[in-house]
Design an enzyme around this catalytic site. Structure first.
Site, mmCIF file in Angstrom:
data_model
loop_
_atom_site.group_PDB
_atom_site.id
_atom_site.type_symbol
_atom_site.label_atom_id
_atom_site.label_comp_id
_atom_site.label_asym_id
_atom_site.label_seq_id
_atom_site.Cartn_x
_atom_site.Cartn_y
_atom_site.Cartn_z
ATOM 1 N N ASP A 1 -6.880 -1.588 -4.542
ATOM 2 C CA ASP A 1 -8.062 -1.073 -4.197
ATOM 3 C C ASP A 1 -8.761 -0.175 -4.131
ATOM 4 O O ASP A 1 -10.290 -0.301 -4.549
ATOM 5 C CB ASP A 1 -7.613 0.063 -2.694
ATOM 6 C CG ASP A 1 -6.660 -1.372 -2.003
ATOM 7 O OD1 ASP A 1 -7.270 -2.912 -2.091
ATOM 8 O OD2 ASP A 1 -5.352 -0.948 -0.804
ATOM 9 N N ASP B 1 0.718 -1.100 0.454
ATOM 10 C CA ASP B 1 0.054 -0.120 -0.293
ATOM 11 C C ASP B 1 1.085 1.223 -0.029
ATOM 12 O O ASP B 1 1.698 1.341 0.327
ATOM 13 C CB ASP B 1 -0.535 -0.050 1.178
ATOM 14 C CG ASP B 1 -1.998 -0.607 1.423
ATOM 15 O OD1 ASP B 1 -2.604 -1.333 0.128
ATOM 16 O OD2 ASP B 1 -1.938 -1.763 1.932
#
EC number: 3.4.23.36
Length: 168
Positions: free
Chosen positions: A137, A119
């Site tokens: 995402d 991330d």
């Protein structure tokens, strides 16, 4: 190739390439937990790794990896079956499911390759940080949003133009 499969292939290829390239770039060019401000006080590029799901859910669970791989695999299969049953004129549905499909696949690739997800998109406001996320995402969230809007619009279209009963 039917238009719906062209949409699925094009959207999925684009999202997967962007997602995997960005994660590889972050992994090679940054050290874990380092951060660079992009928009001061609002948005940073911050290199993190997430063993869990959204908000770190199940991060410390011993069965997290098999569970996430199973859930992702089921989602990918269900989406492929759903797209195969859609009409060619349902382009928004196909596009939204393609985003969800490619997002699930992008994070699944990370889990298989690394055992966790990279991330790096870090949004924050006055010291409050949204959990870091990635392109996969984002694709999932945008896909769900488009699917929900399209379903609401379809419901309105059906109310305005109800199907006519077959005349026998």
């Amino acid at each position: 190739m039917k238009p719906k499969y062209s949409i699925l292939a094009a959207v999925s290829a684009l999202v997967l390439v962007l997602d995997q390239w960005s994660k590889l770039y972050i992994d090679k060019s940054m050290t874990l937990h380092s951060s660079y401000p992009v928009i001061e006080g609002f948005f940073n590029i911050t290199y993190l790794r997430n063993k869990g799901a959204a908000f770190g859910i199940l991060a410390s669970s011993s069965y997290r990896l098999p569970f996430f791989l199973l859930v992702s695999s089921i989602a990918v299969i269900v989406i492929l079956v759903a797209v195969s049953k859609m009409r060619d004129d349902q382009t928004w549905n196909v596009a939204s499911l393609s985003l969800i499909f490619s997002g699930a696949l992008g994070n699944m690739i990370d889990r298989v390759r690394l055992g966790e997800v990279i991330d790096f998109l870090d949004v924050h406001w006055k010291g409050h940080h949204w959990p870091a996320f990635n392109i996969a995402d984002s694709a999932i969230c945008v896909g769900v949003f488009i699917l929900a809007v399209d379903m609401l619009l379809e419901e309105r279209r059906e109310k305005k133009n109800p199907p006519t009963p077959d005349a026998h």
